[in-house]
Design a protein around this motif. Structure first.
Motif, PDB file in Angstrom:
ATOM      1  N   ALA A 283      14.344  45.763  74.354  1.00  0.00           N
ATOM      2  CA  ALA A 283      14.010  45.708  72.935  1.00  0.00           C
ATOM      3  C   ALA A 283      12.503  45.546  72.738  1.00  0.00           C
ATOM      4  N   LEU A 284      11.872  44.715  73.585  1.00  0.00           N
ATOM      5  CA  LEU A 284      10.422  44.534  73.520  1.00  0.00           C
ATOM      6  C   LEU A 284       9.701  45.840  73.813  1.00  0.00           C
ATOM      7  N   LEU A 285      10.162  46.549  74.838  1.00  0.00           N
ATOM      8  CA  LEU A 285       9.546  47.817  75.211  1.00  0.00           C
ATOM      9  C   LEU A 285       9.736  48.857  74.118  1.00  0.00           C
ATOM     10  N   GLU A 286      10.926  48.897  73.537  1.00  0.00           N
ATOM     11  CA  GLU A 286      11.179  49.857  72.459  1.00  0.00           C
ATOM     12  C   GLU A 286      10.220  49.617  71.297  1.00  0.00           C
ATOM     13  N   GLY A 287       9.998  48.352  70.961  1.00  0.00           N
ATOM     14  CA  GLY A 287       9.064  48.045  69.890  1.00  0.00           C
ATOM     15  C   GLY A 287       7.647  48.474  70.219  1.00  0.00           C
ATOM     16  N   ALA A 288       7.252  48.293  71.482  1.00  0.00           N
ATOM     17  CA  ALA A 288       5.900  48.684  71.896  1.00  0.00           C
ATOM     18  C   ALA A 288       5.724  50.196  71.872  1.00  0.00           C
ATOM     19  N   LEU A 289       6.750  50.923  72.321  1.00  0.00           N
ATOM     20  CA  LEU A 289       6.653  52.380  72.400  1.00  0.00           C
ATOM     21  C   LEU A 289       6.818  53.051  71.049  1.00  0.00           C
ATOM     22  N   PHE A 290       7.836  52.658  70.321  1.00  0.00           N
ATOM     23  CA  PHE A 290       8.192  53.384  69.112  1.00  0.00           C
ATOM     24  C   PHE A 290       7.660  52.713  67.853  1.00  0.00           C
ATOM     25  N   GLY A 291       7.026  51.570  68.020  1.00  0.00           N
ATOM     26  CA  GLY A 291       6.453  50.899  66.863  1.00  0.00           C
ATOM     27  C   GLY A 291       4.988  51.213  66.668  1.00  0.00           C
ATOM     28  N   VAL A 292       4.403  52.047  67.580  1.00  0.00           N
ATOM     29  CA  VAL A 292       2.990  52.392  67.447  1.00  0.00           C
ATOM     30  C   VAL A 292       2.793  53.232  66.200  1.00  0.00           C
TER      31      VAL A 292
ATOM     32  N   GLN B 272       7.006  35.036  79.924  1.00  0.00           N
ATOM     33  CA  GLN B 272       8.213  34.392  80.455  1.00  0.00           C
ATOM     34  C   GLN B 272       9.226  35.472  80.811  1.00  0.00           C
ATOM     35  N   ALA B 273      10.113  35.143  81.739  1.00  0.00           N
ATOM     36  CA  ALA B 273      11.150  36.099  82.139  1.00  0.00           C
ATOM     37  C   ALA B 273      12.085  36.381  80.973  1.00  0.00           C
ATOM     38  N   LEU B 274      12.541  37.640  80.878  1.00  0.00           N
ATOM     39  CA  LEU B 274      13.453  38.049  79.818  1.00  0.00           C
ATOM     40  C   LEU B 274      14.683  38.714  80.418  1.00  0.00           C
ATOM     41  N   PRO B 275      15.864  38.507  79.826  1.00  0.00           N
ATOM     42  CA  PRO B 275      17.013  39.326  80.210  1.00  0.00           C
ATOM     43  C   PRO B 275      16.671  40.791  79.961  1.00  0.00           C
ATOM     44  N   PHE B 276      17.268  41.673  80.757  1.00  0.00           N
ATOM     45  CA  PHE B 276      16.865  43.072  80.655  1.00  0.00           C
ATOM     46  C   PHE B 276      16.999  43.617  79.246  1.00  0.00           C
ATOM     47  N   GLU B 277      18.075  43.323  78.538  1.00  0.00           N
ATOM     48  CA  GLU B 277      18.251  43.876  77.200  1.00  0.00           C
ATOM     49  C   GLU B 277      17.172  43.369  76.241  1.00  0.00           C
TER      50      GLU B 277
END
Length: 354
Positions: free
Chosen positions: A226-235, A217-222
């Motif tokens: 946050a989703l991207l930060e979790g994917a990148l830095f949560g590995v 689903q579409a997300l507001p940029f912020e």
């Protein structure tokens, strides 16, 4: 495990035929060891990291980035010569899976799309096509159902049949044919077979760089950030990564991403590529992307981008790719060889200024 068998396993997971014509995805240094008991996996063939791999006892080291793109004489001091000395004195192998791994469909290069939950995915820039092959041969004996089933289940096989006269017809993707031929050789106990092969206009398989797909689903940029930060830095990487920890010190602590192009209110269609990606910017937005994620965006590409680009860094995207590739290799090799991932070090660090 025999060295040639290990190399065959690597090539099956990162086919050299997928590599770009400018690349050097293949054996970099031929080793002297016939048996591979330990396989080390790393992103960069730096002398320090290669020294760690060899100190562990690696018989073969697999890196993503090649030691060289064009042959170099070992005459100039530097990392190339230092790495040559390490491997030649150890008698170990060095192999690079570069664009051969970048382009493999559903491979570890596309881990970010899976982490973001992208759907309806497509390649951003196809770079190679592989027409299917239609193969005919007179079989030495009839197939049994048990013999035919593994072939039909082989990825890339479209059809398999045998006539009453014993003629076998196989339709398979070009890159799947070596595995099919090996299975046929096993079924017929190594008996000599004359194959008649022709290329078909359809179906045609393609591989390429980058991927574009839709969020559920579409997300507001912020919220997307946050989703991207979790994917990148949560590995879960051996080199403990802490988001937002900017410092002038070395190592993985210095992390940030840069943004360029017009701001986006909401994000639904996402494009990304591991490693460098500036050259893919036009194609990413032509594919309808709301945002493009990559590394190493240059000034003029940033100035001219028609959409929002997030340069999250070359290192973090490909370091995780190689960690996942090491797991895939271990699963493929089983107990025949031990695989260990050696965490690298980003060459960049950041300083916070007032």
């Amino acid at each position: 495990m025999n060295a040639n068998s290990v190399l065959s396993c690597i090539r099956a997971l990162a086919p050299e035929a997928f590599a770009a014509d400018w690349d050097n995805s293949r054996v970099q240094i031929r080793g002297e060891r016939d048996e591979i008991k330990k396989l080390a996996v790393a992103l960069d063939p730096t002398p320090a990291l290669m020294g760690d791999c060899l100190a562990w006892g690696a018989d073969l080291v697999l890196t993503h980035h090649p030691l060289y793109f064009k042959p170099q004489a070992p005459t100039a001091p530097g990392q190339h010569l230092d790495v040559l000395r390490l491997f030649l004195s150890a008698g170990a192998w060095l192999y690079a899976a570069h664009t051969s791994l970048d382009c493999r469909p559903e491979g570890p290069a596309f881990w970010l799309g899976r982490a973001l939950g992208l759907e309806n995915c497509a390649t951003i820039e196809p770079c190679a096509t592989f027409p299917a092959r239609e193969v005919f041969f007179q079989a030495p004996a009839r197939f049994t159902e048990c013999e035919a089933r593994p072939l039909l289940d082989t990825p890339g096989v479209h059809a398999l049949s045998q006539s009453a006269a014993g003629e076998v017809r196989v339709v398979a993707d070009e890159n799947a044919w070596p595995q099919v031929a090996e299975e046929l050789s096993r079924v017929f106990a190594g008996k000599s077979i004359d194959y008649y092969v022709r290329r078909l206009e359809s179906p045609v398989a393609s591989v390429g760089f980058g991927q574009v797909g839709d969020l559920p689903q579409a997300l507001p940029f912020e919220a997307f950030a946050a989703l991207l930060e979790g994917a990148l830095f949560g590995v879960q990487q051996p080199c403990a990564i802490t988001p937002r920890a900017l410092s002038s010190g070395g190592g993985p602590k210095g992390l940030a991403w840069s943004e360029c192009g017009p701001a986006a209110g909401s994000i639904r269609r996402v494009a990304y590529t591991t490693g460098s990606g500036g050259s893919l910017i036009p194609a990413a937005f032509a594919a309808g992307a709301d945002v493009f994620i990559c590394g190493d965006v240059k000034h003029h590409a940033a100035m001219e981008t028609p959409g929002l680009v997030l340069d999250v860094g070359h290192f973090i995207l490909e370091e995780e790719m190689m960690r996942l590739f090491s797991q895939e290799l271990q699963a493929s090799l089983g107990h025949a060889a031990e695989v260990r991932f050696f965490a690298g070090r980003s060459p960049f660090r950041f300083r916070v200024l007032a």
